[in-house]
Design a protein around this motif. Structure first.
Motif, PDB file in Angstrom:
ATOM      1  N   UNK A  90      78.092  66.382  58.890  1.00  0.00           N
ATOM      2  CA  UNK A  90      77.034  66.187  57.886  1.00  0.00           C
ATOM      3  C   UNK A  90      76.322  64.856  58.080  1.00  0.00           C
ATOM      4  N   UNK A  91      75.011  64.889  57.933  1.00  0.00           N
ATOM      5  CA  UNK A  91      74.215  63.674  58.067  1.00  0.00           C
ATOM      6  C   UNK A  91      73.557  63.344  56.730  1.00  0.00           C
ATOM      7  N   UNK A  92      73.382  62.063  56.509  1.00  0.00           N
ATOM      8  CA  UNK A  92      72.799  61.571  55.262  1.00  0.00           C
ATOM      9  C   UNK A  92      71.755  60.511  55.601  1.00  0.00           C
ATOM     10  N   UNK A  93      70.597  60.625  54.954  1.00  0.00           N
ATOM     11  CA  UNK A  93      69.534  59.646  55.168  1.00  0.00           C
ATOM     12  C   UNK A  93      69.596  58.571  54.095  1.00  0.00           C
ATOM     13  N   UNK A  94      69.600  57.332  54.523  1.00  0.00           N
ATOM     14  CA  UNK A  94      69.600  56.213  53.576  1.00  0.00           C
ATOM     15  C   UNK A  94      68.199  56.126  52.968  1.00  0.00           C
ATOM     16  N   UNK A  95      68.111  56.180  51.638  1.00  0.00           N
ATOM     17  CA  UNK A  95      66.785  56.186  51.009  1.00  0.00           C
ATOM     18  C   UNK A  95      66.152  54.788  51.026  1.00  0.00           C
ATOM     19  N   UNK A  96      64.950  54.704  50.502  1.00  0.00           N
ATOM     20  CA  UNK A  96      64.182  53.452  50.560  1.00  0.00           C
ATOM     21  C   UNK A  96      64.859  52.304  49.818  1.00  0.00           C
TER      22      UNK A  96
ATOM     23  N   UNK B 284      87.786  58.053  56.914  1.00  0.00           N
ATOM     24  CA  UNK B 284      86.322  58.121  56.915  1.00  0.00           C
ATOM     25  C   UNK B 284      85.804  57.638  58.261  1.00  0.00           C
ATOM     26  N   UNK B 285      84.831  58.355  58.783  1.00  0.00           N
ATOM     27  CA  UNK B 285      84.173  57.918  60.022  1.00  0.00           C
ATOM     28  C   UNK B 285      82.659  57.958  59.818  1.00  0.00           C
ATOM     29  N   UNK B 286      81.987  56.897  60.218  1.00  0.00           N
ATOM     30  CA  UNK B 286      80.529  56.819  60.084  1.00  0.00           C
ATOM     31  C   UNK B 286      79.935  56.459  61.438  1.00  0.00           C
ATOM     32  N   UNK B 287      78.873  57.148  61.795  1.00  0.00           N
ATOM     33  CA  UNK B 287      78.129  56.822  63.017  1.00  0.00           C
ATOM     34  C   UNK B 287      76.634  56.849  62.721  1.00  0.00           C
ATOM     35  N   UNK B 288      75.904  56.013  63.436  1.00  0.00           N
ATOM     36  CA  UNK B 288      74.441  56.047  63.356  1.00  0.00           C
ATOM     37  C   UNK B 288      73.931  57.231  64.168  1.00  0.00           C
ATOM     38  N   UNK B 289      73.050  58.016  63.575  1.00  0.00           N
ATOM     39  CA  UNK B 289      72.416  59.114  64.302  1.00  0.00           C
ATOM     40  C   UNK B 289      71.072  58.717  64.880  1.00  0.00           C
ATOM     41  N   UNK B 290      70.550  57.597  64.428  1.00  0.00           N
ATOM     42  CA  UNK B 290      69.212  57.205  64.865  1.00  0.00           C
ATOM     43  C   UNK B 290      69.189  55.791  65.418  1.00  0.00           C
ATOM     44  N   UNK B 291      70.295  55.392  66.079  1.00  0.00           N
ATOM     45  CA  UNK B 291      70.298  54.049  66.669  1.00  0.00           C
ATOM     46  C   UNK B 291      69.464  54.112  67.949  1.00  0.00           C
TER      47      UNK B 291
ATOM     48  N   UNK C 217      74.832  45.025  63.698  1.00  0.00           N
ATOM     49  CA  UNK C 217      73.710  45.604  62.954  1.00  0.00           C
ATOM     50  C   UNK C 217      74.131  46.115  61.581  1.00  0.00           C
ATOM     51  N   UNK C 218      73.269  45.944  60.604  1.00  0.00           N
ATOM     52  CA  UNK C 218      73.532  46.400  59.240  1.00  0.00           C
ATOM     53  C   UNK C 218      72.812  47.721  58.988  1.00  0.00           C
ATOM     54  N   UNK C 219      73.358  48.514  58.097  1.00  0.00           N
ATOM     55  CA  UNK C 219      72.708  49.761  57.696  1.00  0.00           C
ATOM     56  C   UNK C 219      71.419  49.423  56.956  1.00  0.00           C
ATOM     57  N   UNK C 220      70.347  50.161  57.278  1.00  0.00           N
ATOM     58  CA  UNK C 220      69.030  49.897  56.720  1.00  0.00           C
ATOM     59  C   UNK C 220      68.462  51.160  56.074  1.00  0.00           C
ATOM     60  N   UNK C 221      67.485  51.011  55.172  1.00  0.00           N
ATOM     61  CA  UNK C 221      66.790  52.186  54.652  1.00  0.00           C
ATOM     62  C   UNK C 221      66.221  53.028  55.791  1.00  0.00           C
ATOM     63  N   UNK C 222      66.262  54.332  55.604  1.00  0.00           N
ATOM     64  CA  UNK C 222      65.775  55.323  56.564  1.00  0.00           C
ATOM     65  C   UNK C 222      66.734  55.559  57.732  1.00  0.00           C
TER      66      UNK C 222
ATOM     67  N   UNK D  54      65.397  54.936  73.736  1.00  0.00           N
ATOM     68  CA  UNK D  54      66.738  55.396  74.058  1.00  0.00           C
ATOM     69  C   UNK D  54      67.574  55.482  72.786  1.00  0.00           C
ATOM     70  N   UNK D  55      68.258  56.615  72.595  1.00  0.00           N
ATOM     71  CA  UNK D  55      69.176  56.776  71.473  1.00  0.00           C
ATOM     72  C   UNK D  55      70.567  56.384  71.948  1.00  0.00           C
ATOM     73  N   UNK D  56      71.197  55.464  71.221  1.00  0.00           N
ATOM     74  CA  UNK D  56      72.460  54.879  71.653  1.00  0.00           C
ATOM     75  C   UNK D  56      73.616  55.475  70.842  1.00  0.00           C
ATOM     76  N   UNK D  57      74.705  55.855  71.497  1.00  0.00           N
ATOM     77  CA  UNK D  57      75.842  56.430  70.759  1.00  0.00           C
ATOM     78  C   UNK D  57      76.659  55.390  70.005  1.00  0.00           C
ATOM     79  N   UNK D  58      76.423  54.116  70.253  1.00  0.00           N
ATOM     80  CA  UNK D  58      77.147  53.048  69.561  1.00  0.00           C
ATOM     81  C   UNK D  58      76.171  51.953  69.189  1.00  0.00           C
ATOM     82  N   UNK D  59      76.524  51.197  68.135  1.00  0.00           N
ATOM     83  CA  UNK D  59      75.604  50.142  67.693  1.00  0.00           C
ATOM     84  C   UNK D  59      75.779  48.847  68.471  1.00  0.00           C
ATOM     85  N   UNK D  60      76.723  48.805  69.370  1.00  0.00           N
ATOM     86  CA  UNK D  60      76.945  47.586  70.169  1.00  0.00           C
ATOM     87  C   UNK D  60      76.155  47.697  71.460  1.00  0.00           C
TER      88      UNK D  60
END
Length: 260
Positions: free
Chosen positions: A93-99, A138-145, A49-54, A159-165
């Protein structure tokens, strides 16, 4: 008279048997990933999966000297602790990917991450940090997968998944698997690509599905299992079905008594 009743009883019995047979699914309709001539060559890395807006990302920067990292993270030095310690999830810290696909990081400013995989984004940010920090980590995780599984499954929901796989079969497992009334040969997957909803069909009775680019799920995917014809027909009958069964049972009892 008895002959007439016996004849009707036989017809009624035959109809009931036919109804029962019609409600039963065949092995071909029920078994997942039946062997075929397909060569299974699924490579997860092709469909990461690729990082997407929002998207909401947790981005943690660390280094052997936490004080050097402080300007590049919103975590305080004391909260970050030593490099060997795990930072509490609530403090990360969490960051939201903008539009437009950007995030704004301390000191580094506006960085475009949309379209990258998680590992690609880690490598990119690490390279940017190397101009300021020796050997940064650097470590990055999805918070809204999040994925949703709906329809003929035991426990539909999101379901919120702790990994993108996450594969389609694993998502179904999280939802308690399909019920016996679910159509395994025509599972619907709804995915958003570049802001557009796309629809894909998966035949989970065929082994070749393992090679599908949609076998692995992406964030915010929706999986829908449609009901089979028997379930649709039963829903049309509604409460009348139970009444009809009761009447049929009563008629069978009466005919049995009369024809003794």
């Amino acid at each position: 008279m008895h002959l007439f009743l016996k004849s009707n009883f036989a017809v009624l019995g035959a109809l009931i048997v036919l109804m029962m047979l019609n409600s039963c699914g065949s092995r071909k309709e029920m078994v997942y990933l039946q062997p075929d001539s397909s060569n299974v060559n699924t490579i997860y890395e092709q469909f990461v999966p690729k990082i997407q807006p929002n998207d909401i990302l947790t981005i943690v920067v660390s280094a052997p000297d936490p004080k050097v990292v402080a300007p590049f993270t919103s975590i305080s030095v004391n909260a970050a602790g030593s490099p060997g310690q795990n930072v509490d999830l609530a403090l990360r810290p969490t960051y939201t990917v903008d539009s437009e696909g950007y995030v704004i990081l301390p000191m580094l400013g506006k960085i475009k991450l949309a379209g990258m995989t998680r590992l690609e984004a880690i490598a990119y940010i690490r390279k940017e940090l190397e101009a300021y920090i020796n050997n940064p980590s650097v470590n990055i995780n999805f918070n809204n997968f999040r994925v949703s599984v709906l329809g003929e499954v035991a426990k539909p929901g999101s379901f919120i998944i702790p990994t993108e796989r996450l594969s389609v079969l694993e998502a179904l497992g999280m939802a308690g698997d399909m019920t016996i009334r679910g159509v395994r040969s025509n599972v619907l997957l709804v995915r958003e690509i570049n802001g557009q909803k796309t629809i894909h069909r998966l035949d989970l009775t065929k082994q070749e599905t393992l090679n599908s680019p949609y076998y692995y799920m992406a964030q915010n995917d929706v999986l829908y299992v449609e009901p089979n014809k028997t379930q649709i027909n039963n829903s049309k009958l509604g409460s009348n079905a139970s009444i009809a069964i009761s009447i049929a049972g009563l008629l069978i009892t009466i005919i049995s008594l009369v024809t003794r």
